[in-house]
Design a protein around this motif. Structure first.
Motif, PDB file in Angstrom:
ATOM      1  N   LEU A  54      -2.243 -18.786  -0.195  1.00  0.00           N
ATOM      2  CA  LEU A  54      -3.469 -18.332  -0.852  1.00  0.00           C
ATOM      3  C   LEU A  54      -3.297 -18.269  -2.361  1.00  0.00           C
ATOM      4  O   LEU A  54      -4.213 -18.599  -3.119  1.00  0.00           O
ATOM      5  CB  LEU A  54      -3.880 -16.961  -0.304  1.00  0.00           C
ATOM      6  N   ASN A  55      -2.115 -17.854  -2.825  1.00  0.00           N
ATOM      7  CA  ASN A  55      -1.865 -17.827  -4.269  1.00  0.00           C
ATOM      8  C   ASN A  55      -1.875 -19.236  -4.868  1.00  0.00           C
ATOM      9  O   ASN A  55      -2.159 -19.396  -6.059  1.00  0.00           O
ATOM     10  CB  ASN A  55      -0.514 -17.171  -4.561  1.00  0.00           C
ATOM     11  N   GLN A  56      -1.568 -20.235  -4.047  1.00  0.00           N
ATOM     12  CA  GLN A  56      -1.550 -21.612  -4.532  1.00  0.00           C
ATOM     13  C   GLN A  56      -2.943 -22.217  -4.625  1.00  0.00           C
ATOM     14  O   GLN A  56      -3.159 -23.139  -5.423  1.00  0.00           O
ATOM     15  CB  GLN A  56      -0.695 -22.485  -3.593  1.00  0.00           C
ATOM     16  N   VAL A  57      -3.879 -21.734  -3.843  1.00  0.00           N
ATOM     17  CA  VAL A  57      -5.194 -22.384  -3.802  1.00  0.00           C
ATOM     18  C   VAL A  57      -6.321 -21.509  -4.341  1.00  0.00           C
ATOM     19  O   VAL A  57      -7.439 -22.000  -4.525  1.00  0.00           O
ATOM     20  CB  VAL A  57      -5.540 -22.819  -2.355  1.00  0.00           C
ATOM     21  N   LEU A  58      -6.030 -20.230  -4.605  1.00  0.00           N
ATOM     22  CA  LEU A  58      -7.045 -19.340  -5.149  1.00  0.00           C
ATOM     23  C   LEU A  58      -6.696 -18.972  -6.581  1.00  0.00           C
ATOM     24  O   LEU A  58      -5.515 -18.838  -6.930  1.00  0.00           O
ATOM     25  CB  LEU A  58      -7.169 -18.065  -4.304  1.00  0.00           C
ATOM     26  N   PRO A  59      -7.686 -18.808  -7.444  1.00  0.00           N
ATOM     27  CA  PRO A  59      -7.432 -18.497  -8.856  1.00  0.00           C
ATOM     28  C   PRO A  59      -6.727 -17.160  -9.038  1.00  0.00           C
ATOM     29  O   PRO A  59      -6.890 -16.234  -8.240  1.00  0.00           O
ATOM     30  CB  PRO A  59      -8.840 -18.451  -9.463  1.00  0.00           C
ATOM     31  N   GLY A  60      -5.946 -17.080 -10.103  1.00  0.00           N
ATOM     32  CA  GLY A  60      -5.313 -15.823 -10.478  1.00  0.00           C
ATOM     33  C   GLY A  60      -3.893 -15.663 -10.003  1.00  0.00           C
ATOM     34  O   GLY A  60      -3.090 -14.983 -10.635  1.00  0.00           O
ATOM     35  N   GLY A  61      -3.549 -16.259  -8.861  1.00  0.00           N
ATOM     36  CA  GLY A  61      -2.188 -16.192  -8.361  1.00  0.00           C
ATOM     37  C   GLY A  61      -1.788 -14.861  -7.756  1.00  0.00           C
ATOM     38  O   GLY A  61      -0.599 -14.632  -7.489  1.00  0.00           O
ATOM     39  N   VAL A  62      -2.750 -13.954  -7.511  1.00  0.00           N
ATOM     40  CA  VAL A  62      -2.411 -12.647  -6.947  1.00  0.00           C
ATOM     41  C   VAL A  62      -3.255 -12.298  -5.723  1.00  0.00           C
ATOM     42  O   VAL A  62      -2.968 -11.308  -5.039  1.00  0.00           O
ATOM     43  CB  VAL A  62      -2.564 -11.528  -8.002  1.00  0.00           C
ATOM     44  N   LEU A  63      -4.288 -13.083  -5.442  1.00  0.00           N
ATOM     45  CA  LEU A  63      -5.179 -12.737  -4.334  1.00  0.00           C
ATOM     46  C   LEU A  63      -4.463 -12.788  -2.998  1.00  0.00           C
ATOM     47  O   LEU A  63      -4.787 -12.026  -2.081  1.00  0.00           O
ATOM     48  CB  LEU A  63      -6.391 -13.669  -4.332  1.00  0.00           C
ATOM     49  N   GLY A  64      -3.479 -13.663  -2.879  1.00  0.00           N
ATOM     50  CA  GLY A  64      -2.686 -13.699  -1.651  1.00  0.00           C
ATOM     51  C   GLY A  64      -1.916 -12.407  -1.457  1.00  0.00           C
ATOM     52  O   GLY A  64      -1.798 -11.904  -0.337  1.00  0.00           O
ATOM     53  N   ASP A  65      -1.391 -11.850  -2.542  1.00  0.00           N
ATOM     54  CA  ASP A  65      -0.662 -10.586  -2.459  1.00  0.00           C
ATOM     55  C   ASP A  65      -1.600  -9.421  -2.168  1.00  0.00           C
ATOM     56  O   ASP A  65      -1.234  -8.483  -1.450  1.00  0.00           O
ATOM     57  CB  ASP A  65       0.090 -10.338  -3.760  1.00  0.00           C
ATOM     58  N   VAL A  66      -2.799  -9.465  -2.719  1.00  0.00           N
ATOM     59  CA  VAL A  66      -3.793  -8.437  -2.403  1.00  0.00           C
ATOM     60  C   VAL A  66      -4.115  -8.471  -0.911  1.00  0.00           C
ATOM     61  O   VAL A  66      -4.177  -7.427  -0.242  1.00  0.00           O
ATOM     62  CB  VAL A  66      -5.075  -8.657  -3.228  1.00  0.00           C
ATOM     63  N   ASN A  67      -4.300  -9.669  -0.373  1.00  0.00           N
ATOM     64  CA  ASN A  67      -4.582  -9.824   1.052  1.00  0.00           C
ATOM     65  C   ASN A  67      -3.404  -9.342   1.896  1.00  0.00           C
ATOM     66  O   ASN A  67      -3.577  -8.695   2.928  1.00  0.00           O
ATOM     67  CB  ASN A  67      -4.878 -11.290   1.349  1.00  0.00           C
ATOM     68  N   ARG A  68      -2.183  -9.640   1.423  1.00  0.00           N
ATOM     69  CA  ARG A  68      -0.973  -9.218   2.142  1.00  0.00           C
ATOM     70  C   ARG A  68      -0.894  -7.699   2.216  1.00  0.00           C
ATOM     71  O   ARG A  68      -0.583  -7.121   3.286  1.00  0.00           O
ATOM     72  CB  ARG A  68       0.235  -9.808   1.409  1.00  0.00           C
ATOM     73  N   ALA A  69      -1.183  -7.036   1.114  1.00  0.00           N
ATOM     74  CA  ALA A  69      -1.149  -5.569   1.097  1.00  0.00           C
ATOM     75  C   ALA A  69      -2.229  -4.983   1.987  1.00  0.00           C
ATOM     76  O   ALA A  69      -1.990  -4.009   2.722  1.00  0.00           O
ATOM     77  CB  ALA A  69      -1.308  -5.067  -0.337  1.00  0.00           C
ATOM     78  N   TRP A  70      -3.408  -5.577   1.949  1.00  0.00           N
ATOM     79  CA  TRP A  70      -4.529  -5.074   2.755  1.00  0.00           C
ATOM     80  C   TRP A  70      -4.234  -5.209   4.244  1.00  0.00           C
ATOM     81  O   TRP A  70      -4.431  -4.244   5.009  1.00  0.00           O
ATOM     82  CB  TRP A  70      -5.794  -5.846   2.391  1.00  0.00           C
ATOM     83  N   ARG A  71      -3.730  -6.371   4.663  1.00  0.00           N
ATOM     84  CA  ARG A  71      -3.440  -6.591   6.083  1.00  0.00           C
ATOM     85  C   ARG A  71      -2.322  -5.683   6.568  1.00  0.00           C
ATOM     86  O   ARG A  71      -2.377  -5.133   7.673  1.00  0.00           O
ATOM     87  CB  ARG A  71      -3.095  -8.059   6.303  1.00  0.00           C
ATOM     88  N   HIS A  72      -1.297  -5.503   5.720  1.00  0.00           N
ATOM     89  CA  HIS A  72      -0.203  -4.612   6.111  1.00  0.00           C
ATOM     90  C   HIS A  72      -0.690  -3.171   6.193  1.00  0.00           C
ATOM     91  O   HIS A  72      -0.277  -2.410   7.072  1.00  0.00           O
ATOM     92  CB  HIS A  72       0.940  -4.735   5.105  1.00  0.00           C
ATOM     93  N   GLY A  73      -1.584  -2.788   5.287  1.00  0.00           N
ATOM     94  CA  GLY A  73      -2.130  -1.441   5.325  1.00  0.00           C
ATOM     95  C   GLY A  73      -2.907  -1.174   6.597  1.00  0.00           C
ATOM     96  O   GLY A  73      -2.834  -0.083   7.170  1.00  0.00           O
ATOM     97  N   LEU A  74      -3.661  -2.169   7.075  1.00  0.00           N
ATOM     98  CA  LEU A  74      -4.404  -2.008   8.321  1.00  0.00           C
ATOM     99  C   LEU A  74      -3.474  -1.821   9.507  1.00  0.00           C
ATOM    100  O   LEU A  74      -3.728  -1.007  10.400  1.00  0.00           O
ATOM    101  CB  LEU A  74      -5.302  -3.230   8.557  1.00  0.00           C
ATOM    102  N   ASP A  75      -2.376  -2.576   9.529  1.00  0.00           N
ATOM    103  CA  ASP A  75      -1.452  -2.502  10.653  1.00  0.00           C
ATOM    104  C   ASP A  75      -0.575  -1.255  10.616  1.00  0.00           C
ATOM    105  O   ASP A  75      -0.260  -0.676  11.648  1.00  0.00           O
ATOM    106  CB  ASP A  75      -0.549  -3.741  10.676  1.00  0.00           C
ATOM    107  N   SER A  76      -0.164  -0.851   9.416  1.00  0.00           N
ATOM    108  CA  SER A  76       0.785   0.248   9.297  1.00  0.00           C
ATOM    109  C   SER A  76       0.114   1.611   9.293  1.00  0.00           C
ATOM    110  O   SER A  76       0.766   2.627   9.564  1.00  0.00           O
ATOM    111  CB  SER A  76       1.602   0.096   8.011  1.00  0.00           C
ATOM    112  N   GLY A  77      -1.175   1.638   8.961  1.00  0.00           N
ATOM    113  CA  GLY A  77      -1.871   2.912   8.869  1.00  0.00           C
ATOM    114  C   GLY A  77      -1.578   3.651   7.578  1.00  0.00           C
ATOM    115  O   GLY A  77      -1.980   4.814   7.420  1.00  0.00           O
TER     116      GLY A  77
END
Length: 313
Positions: free
Chosen positions: A91-114
């Protein structure tokens, strides 16, 4: 269409336009045929080796993320970390800014970890660890380069505009941080606590610096393999010069104004290589080769994107 969605789409579109403009502007001042010849000098085995190094980069980065999360008492399996890191890298390779993939990673982990706040901090801190080591390496190699080339004053003059821009960005960030501190002291306290636990305490600082040093070595390793395959150096001093230049390219990529650093990286390469008496086409070709190797090596993230599974904590 909601206004926020429209603004988000407009921002993404503008970043793509800016990326293409930067690439086109850089190409205008260079010999395209020479860049093509430089790219043709990259042997296929070296390209495959570069992609293999990028795989190692993802594995070590995922381990670092898992370690950071563990220090914050958040569960994250290594397999889940690798899967999510591949997705974030793609996602960082195809979306602008280079950080949206990390934002998505944090969000998904937050949903799973509580633990949404902890999950966000884990991603922020493990990326901070890598950036601090990368900055240290780039400053060290850049300082050596300035003294070795004997053009300290000239290089400072040529890069003066960049220094002013960086200083302006830092001042703006400090101003925003001051406002944030005034309004969110509770959150700042939580962030400082987590940074201390997962980055600055012992033995976390040793683990973070060591793993981040390996990750930075893989970044430079991709450049080194490509440069070796193209015969860009004949001895240790030439190798160190090219690696110093490439470390500065990695810093330039951290400026989140384009897609995966494209355009910014090539533009900076076109400016830096002539400063040490090397053809700009060589630097741009290395930059393009690096970008393509990382992009191709991130493609497994497409599978995880389609699969839709989360971290599997």
């Amino acid at each position: 269409m909601p206004a926020s969605v429209f603004r988000g789409g407009l921002s993404i579109g503008l970043r793509w336009v800016l990326t293409l403009l930067l690439l086109a502007t850089t190409a205008t001042f260079l010999d395209i045929s020479a860049i093509g010849a430089e790219l043709g000098d990259f042997p296929v085995p070296m390209l495959l080796a570069a992609m293999a190094i990028s795989v190692l980069q993802v594995l070590v980065s995922a381990w670092r993320w898992r370690y950071t999360a563990g220090r914050l008492a958040i569960n994250l399996s290594f397999a889940g970390a690798v899967r999510e890191y591949y997705l974030a890298t793609f996602l960082n390779q195809v979306l602008p800014g280079g950080v949206l993939g990390d934002v998505n990673r944090a969000w998904r982990h937050g949903l799973d970890s509580g633990s949404r706040l902890g999950a966000v901090h884990a991603v922020m801190i493990e990326r901070l660890s890598g950036q601090l080591v990368m900055i240290s390496v780039a400053l060290g190699l850049g300082t050596w380069l300035a003294f070795y080339q004997g053009r300290i004053i000239g290089m400072l003059s040529d890069l003066g505009g960049l220094a002013v821009a960086v200083a302006a960005v830092v001042m703006i960030m400090l101003g925003l941080a001051a406002r944030f501190w005034a309004r969110g002291r509770g959150y700042v306290h939580a962030l400082r606590r987590d940074i201390r636990k997962s980055l600055l305490s012992w033995p976390a600082i040793l683990v973070q610096v060591s793993s981040s040093a390996v990750v930075v070595a893989t970044y430079l390793g991709v450049f080194a393999v490509l440069a070796t395959g193209a015969g860009h150096w004949a001895g240790p001093s030439e190798a160190l010069t090219v690696m110093a230049l490439c470390s500065l390219l990695l810093l330039a990529m951290a400026v989140p104004v384009s897609v995966a650093g494209w355009g910014v990286r090539e533009g900076v390469a076109a400016l830096l290589w002539p400063l040490v008496g090397l053809p700009p086409e060589q630097g741009v070709a290395l930059s393009v080769g690096y970008g393509l190797a990382v992009l191709v090596s991130s493609l497994p993230g497409v599978l995880f994107f389609l699969n839709g599974r989360r971290t599997g904590c």
